[in-house]
Design a protein around this motif. Structure first.
Motif, PDB file in Angstrom:
ATOM      1  N   GLU A  12      -1.707   1.804   6.578  1.00 20.52           N
ATOM      2  CA  GLU A  12      -1.865   0.554   7.298  1.00 20.52           C
ATOM      3  C   GLU A  12      -3.339   0.395   7.650  1.00 20.52           C
ATOM      4  O   GLU A  12      -4.160   1.255   7.344  1.00 20.52           O
ATOM      5  CB  GLU A  12      -0.997   0.582   8.545  1.00 20.52           C
ATOM      6  CG  GLU A  12       0.469   0.775   8.184  1.00 20.52           C
ATOM      7  CD  GLU A  12       1.394   0.339   9.281  1.00 20.52           C
ATOM      8  OE1 GLU A  12       0.926   0.182  10.420  1.00 20.52           O
ATOM      9  OE2 GLU A  12       2.578   0.152   8.979  1.00 20.52           O
ATOM     10  N   THR A  23       0.334  -7.238   9.726  1.00 11.48           N
ATOM     11  CA  THR A  23       0.793  -7.594   8.385  1.00 11.48           C
ATOM     12  C   THR A  23       0.728  -6.467   7.357  1.00 11.48           C
ATOM     13  O   THR A  23       0.919  -6.706   6.166  1.00 11.48           O
ATOM     14  CB  THR A  23       0.026  -8.823   7.854  1.00 11.48           C
ATOM     15  OG1 THR A  23      -1.371  -8.557   7.916  1.00 11.48           O
ATOM     16  CG2 THR A  23       0.353 -10.081   8.630  1.00 11.48           C
ATOM     17  N   GLY A  24       0.443  -5.235   7.795  1.00 14.78           N
ATOM     18  CA  GLY A  24       0.707  -4.120   6.877  1.00 14.78           C
ATOM     19  C   GLY A  24      -0.458  -3.468   6.155  1.00 14.78           C
ATOM     20  O   GLY A  24      -0.245  -2.529   5.401  1.00 14.78           O
ATOM     21  N   ALA A  69       0.610  -3.099   2.075  1.00 10.15           N
ATOM     22  CA  ALA A  69       1.234  -4.408   1.850  1.00 10.15           C
ATOM     23  C   ALA A  69       0.431  -5.208   0.827  1.00 10.15           C
ATOM     24  O   ALA A  69       0.990  -5.942  -0.001  1.00 10.15           O
ATOM     25  CB  ALA A  69       1.318  -5.174   3.163  1.00 10.15           C
TER      26      ALA A  69
END
Ligand SMILES: Nc1ncnc2c1ncn2[C@@H]1O[C@H](COP(=O)(O)OP(=O)(O)OP(=O)(O)O)[C@@H](O)[C@H]1O
Ligand SMILES: C=C(C)CCOP(=O)(O)O
Length: 250
Positions: free
Chosen positions: A204, A211-212, A216
């Protein structure tokens, strides 16, 4: 058509709420200005910019307990989070305009929504038309109406992935605070073809981020048909010139 994301962590001081990194934003907008509309080979004339939040959205969203899946129905929370993002958008737009880039705002909160499964629907007709008319639309991570949740966060990375498909973008670039995806030894991984191959090193963000972070980002890019690059500020000009700085995700 190029879709370029300016990561919030690259253009703000992510550890201090609502603080711009003025030098980095100037460097990013200088690089864009010297490529957009330039004469000669490799000149960029169709560009869409998306920027993230950095210290301008994540702190607010975190305080209100809002993420990409957990929403809010509190109008004050929505104004606070969306307002932080439009404030940053104004800064980005003004730095681009100062450099004669014909940048105009597109606010996802007014255009997009999620269904009950969290699927994002983002119309792109206005973005495509603006590009065709010579503008550089500048979108940003934001809140979106979400069936059953009120409003949830949409990350700039998600917007990039959506736009890349709907606009059939030729090139996709994500500029962040790191020179690319780093391995255990902090060396840039030149290419990523599957999530499993890098899952161990992907984490992260080190700062407040709803939002990751990098994991992500890579996941969203792997789902695209087109290849995408992740690079640092120093990579923007090379990316816009057609090179592949940093990490290529394909
Ligand atoms: N393997 C990795 N390689 C590079 N960065 C990583 C890695 N794992 C985790 N990270 C973190 O991911 C961060 C980048 O993700 P982040 O979401 O903060 O970027 P951004 O898109 O620039 O910012 P924002 O989400 O605010 O728009 C890096 O600053 C780093 O802290
Ligand atoms: C936190 C908000 C509102 C937007 C986040 O966008 P991102 O920085 O691209 O993840």
């Amino acid at each position: 058509m190029i879709v370029l994301k300016l990561g919030g962590s690259a253009i703000t001081d992510k550890d201090r709420p609502e603080t711009l990194d003025g030098q980095s934003l100037a460097a990013a907008t200088d690089a864009i200005a010297s490529s957009f509309g330039a004469d000669g080979d490799g000149a960029v004339d169709e560009l869409v910019i998306v920027h993230g939040g950095g210290s301008f959205g994540h702190h607010n969203a975190s305080e209100h307990g809002v993420t990409t899946t957990a929403g809010s129905r509190d109008p004050a929370a929505i104004h606070d989070i969306h307002g932080a993002m439009t404030t940053l958008n104004e800064f980005v737009l003004s730095r681009l305009l100062e450099r004669d880039v014909p940048a105009v705002p597109v606010h996802p909160f007014s255009a997009a929504h999620r269904d009950a499964d969290g699927e994002l629907a983002l119309p792109s007709g206005q973005v495509e038309t603006l590009v065709g008319e010579g503008f550089v639309p500048v979108l940003h991570g934001d809140l979106v109406a979400h069936v059953g949740e009120g409003a949830t966060v949409v990350s700039g990375d998600e917007l990039v992935a959506e736009l890349a498909c709907s606009l059939d973008a030729d090139r996709i670039g994500l500029c962040s605070t790191v020179p690319g995806v780093l391995d255990d030894a902090d060396t840039v991984v030149p290419e990523i073809g599957s999530f499993d191959a890098v899952a161990d090193v992907l984490g992260e963000s080190e700062s407040t981020d709803v939002t990751g972070g990098m994991a992500a980002k890579v996941q969203a890019l792997l789902e695209l048909d087109a290849e995408a690059s992740i690079f640092g500020l120093e990579g923007i000009e090379r990316f816009l010139a057609g090179e592949n700085p940093g990490t290529t995700v394909q």
